[in-house]
Design a protein around this motif. Structure first.
Motif, PDB file in Angstrom:
ATOM      1  N   UNK A  86       3.409 -15.548   4.304  1.00  0.00           N
ATOM      2  CA  UNK A  86       4.244 -15.321   5.534  1.00  0.00           C
ATOM      3  C   UNK A  86       3.536 -15.736   6.861  1.00  0.00           C
ATOM      4  N   UNK A  87       4.023 -16.857   7.525  1.00  0.00           N
ATOM      5  CA  UNK A  87       3.319 -17.380   8.269  1.00  0.00           C
ATOM      6  C   UNK A  87       3.219 -16.553   9.717  1.00  0.00           C
ATOM      7  N   UNK A  88       2.320 -16.448  10.734  1.00  0.00           N
ATOM      8  CA  UNK A  88       2.479 -15.827  11.882  1.00  0.00           C
ATOM      9  C   UNK A  88       3.816 -16.343  12.615  1.00  0.00           C
ATOM     10  N   UNK A  89       4.390 -15.036  12.905  1.00  0.00           N
ATOM     11  CA  UNK A  89       5.352 -15.284  13.933  1.00  0.00           C
ATOM     12  C   UNK A  89       6.779 -15.249  13.193  1.00  0.00           C
ATOM     13  N   UNK A  90       6.662 -15.304  11.524  1.00  0.00           N
ATOM     14  CA  UNK A  90       7.848 -15.744  10.769  1.00  0.00           C
ATOM     15  C   UNK A  90       8.656 -14.242  10.665  1.00  0.00           C
TER      16      UNK A  90
ATOM     17  N   UNK B  54       2.773  -5.826   9.336  1.00  0.00           N
ATOM     18  CA  UNK B  54       3.044  -6.069  10.695  1.00  0.00           C
ATOM     19  C   UNK B  54       1.859  -5.943  11.764  1.00  0.00           C
ATOM     20  N   UNK B  55       0.771  -4.969  11.109  1.00  0.00           N
ATOM     21  CA  UNK B  55      -0.598  -4.716  11.761  1.00  0.00           C
ATOM     22  C   UNK B  55      -1.716  -4.790  10.815  1.00  0.00           C
TER      23      UNK B  55
ATOM     24  N   UNK C  58       1.025  -1.281  -0.020  1.00  0.00           N
ATOM     25  CA  UNK C  58      -0.092   0.043  -0.085  1.00  0.00           C
ATOM     26  C   UNK C  58       0.752   1.481  -0.169  1.00  0.00           C
ATOM     27  N   UNK C  59       0.829   2.187  -1.133  1.00  0.00           N
ATOM     28  CA  UNK C  59       1.360   3.329  -1.359  1.00  0.00           C
ATOM     29  C   UNK C  59       1.662   4.062  -0.121  1.00  0.00           C
ATOM     30  N   UNK C  60       1.442   5.276  -0.012  1.00  0.00           N
ATOM     31  CA  UNK C  60       2.022   6.185   1.146  1.00  0.00           C
ATOM     32  C   UNK C  60       1.185   6.029   2.343  1.00  0.00           C
ATOM     33  N   UNK C  61       1.298   4.779   2.750  1.00  0.00           N
ATOM     34  CA  UNK C  61       0.519   4.493   4.203  1.00  0.00           C
ATOM     35  C   UNK C  61       1.539   4.463   5.179  1.00  0.00           C
ATOM     36  N   UNK C  62       0.992   3.708   6.263  1.00  0.00           N
ATOM     37  CA  UNK C  62       1.895   3.489   7.354  1.00  0.00           C
ATOM     38  C   UNK C  62       2.877   2.489   6.985  1.00  0.00           C
ATOM     39  N   UNK C  63       4.174   2.711   6.749  1.00  0.00           N
ATOM     40  CA  UNK C  63       4.961   1.479   6.303  1.00  0.00           C
ATOM     41  C   UNK C  63       6.129   1.726   7.315  1.00  0.00           C
ATOM     42  N   UNK C  64       6.341   0.541   8.304  1.00  0.00           N
ATOM     43  CA  UNK C  64       7.568   0.771   9.115  1.00  0.00           C
ATOM     44  C   UNK C  64       8.863   0.691   8.408  1.00  0.00           C
TER      45      UNK C  64
ATOM     46  N   UNK D 147      12.971  -6.399   9.885  1.00  0.00           N
ATOM     47  CA  UNK D 147      11.943  -5.534   9.963  1.00  0.00           C
ATOM     48  C   UNK D 147      10.971  -6.053  10.976  1.00  0.00           C
ATOM     49  N   UNK D 148      11.313  -7.312  11.442  1.00  0.00           N
ATOM     50  CA  UNK D 148      10.226  -7.669  12.548  1.00  0.00           C
ATOM     51  C   UNK D 148       9.339  -8.571  11.965  1.00  0.00           C
ATOM     52  N   UNK D 149       8.334  -9.019  12.350  1.00  0.00           N
ATOM     53  CA  UNK D 149       7.263  -9.826  11.918  1.00  0.00           C
ATOM     54  C   UNK D 149       6.175  -9.058  10.851  1.00  0.00           C
ATOM     55  N   UNK D 150       6.158  -9.931   9.517  1.00  0.00           N
ATOM     56  CA  UNK D 150       5.355  -9.118   8.623  1.00  0.00           C
ATOM     57  C   UNK D 150       4.425 -10.330   8.194  1.00  0.00           C
TER      58      UNK D 150
END
Length: 353
Positions: free
Chosen positions: A274-278, A52-53, A20-26, A283-286
């Motif tokens: 991407x499985x939960x927790x992978x 991640x969310x 998603x374009x200019x959205x919240x991207x960590x 960048x953390x969990x995606x």
């Protein structure tokens, strides 16, 4: 390997992931797009959204005649001089992200788009001689104004895509397009210039590195003798997902009906999810938040939220898409939704973007 499989494997040098374009991207997001355009039955596509969310996805149906100005992301103005302005010629169904723009969708003429994250995107400096198109409306613009991939590419020559920022994060994305004929294109901004990969062979897309490098990496793999003993890249990074999607796409059997065609691309999308927790890079969990699938031949749009047990779908052509008809929305985060949800959409007062 049969000649048919060999041809299909050659056609899988393509990828499409949308973030998603200019959205919240960590930092980055991982997505995958799969296009199946060489069956005799239908042209179908699927994508994953890995994030991640919750991206707060809303399914939105736009009729014709929607007026847009591509200058703002929410209340923030990013294109002060010569923003792109247009009125939609075609109705569409899209999945939105944070209510700021569309990252996936299909129009009534059978053109589909997917935005995926590409960290190496470089949109360059502003050229005010061209109308500025905010990245959150990049995909919506072509759905509103084009009937096929070739028209979309010609249309985009007349605008400049502008990077934006929301919630402290920037919009580094690339765009995948396909149409009901099976044509495909991937557009990336590299070193300030658009780089276009146009052709039916571009069926798979993920994220970094840029597309030409993904193709080069794929060519190094020997998939000439596919078997259950063959080792495949198994991690969740973009190159591994790209190669797994290409391998399995090459082996899809001819579907007997539309149900099998959609099941085929969704099966691959689930394989590269991407499985939960992978962990994803640094960048953390995606986790994969949702998957979509599109029957471009019949204009059907499918949506699968990973935290609900059912796939939902709708027929775009069953909506009133005439100019002046209401915009309609559906929040898919409802465990009770299942099957055809066309009658579950609700009218809204005005278009969200």
């Amino acid at each position: 390997m049969s000649q048919a499989v060999s041809r299909r494997l050659a056609l899988t040098i393509a990828l499409v992931a949308v973030a998603g374009a200019p959205l919240a991207m960590t930092a980055a997001e991982a997505c995958t797009r799969i296009l199946w355009n060489n069956s005799k039955l239908a042209v179908v596509a699927s994508r994953t959204m890995d994030w991640p969310e919750s991206t707060e996805p809303i399914l939105t149906v736009f009729p014709r005649g929607i007026s847009r100005t591509a200058s703002h992301v929410g209340p923030v103005e990013f294109v002060k001089d010569n923003p792109a302005k247009w009125t939609s010629d075609y109705g569409s169904i899209v999945t939105s992200i944070y209510g700021l723009g569309a990252v996936d969708g299909l129009n009534e003429k059978g053109l589909a788009m997917h935005l995926l994250y590409l960290n190496s995107s470089d949109f360059g400096t502003r050229d005010t001689s061209k109308p500025g198109l905010i990245a959150t409306l990049w995909g919506q613009y072509v759905l509103d104004k084009a009937t096929n991939v070739a028209e979309a590419l010609k249309l985009l020559e007349g605008v400049q895509v502008i990077k934006a920022e929301a919630r402290g994060h920037q919009s580094n994305v690339h765009l995948a397009l396909e149409d009901a004929s099976g044509d495909s294109a991937i557009i990336e901004y590299i070193d300030g210039k658009p780089v276009v990969h146009h052709g039916r062979e571009y069926t798979i897309m993920t994220n970094d590195p840029p597309y030409d490098q993904q193709i080069a990496l794929l060519k190094k793999q020997d998939y000439s003798k596919p078997s259950s003993e063959m080792s495949l890249p198994g991690n969740v990074n973009a190159t591994d997902r790209f190669q797994r999607a290409a391998y399995y796409s090459a082996l899809l059997p001819e579907p007997r009906n539309e149900r099998e065609a959609i099941a085929g691309v969704l099966a691959i999308a689930r394989n590269v999810s991407v499985p939960f927790g992978a962990p994803y890079k640094g960048f953390g969990i995606y986790n994969t938040e949702y998957r979509t699938a599109i029957d471009l031949t019949k204009r059907l749009y499918f949506f699968e939220l990973t935290t609900t047990p059912s796939v939902i779908w709708t027929d775009l052509l069953s909506f009133d898409l005439s100019a002046g008809a209401p915009v309609q929305e559906l929040n898919p985060d409802n465990i009770n939704l299942s099957g055809n949800v066309t009658d579950k959409f609700k009218k809204v007062v005005k278009a969200p973007f």
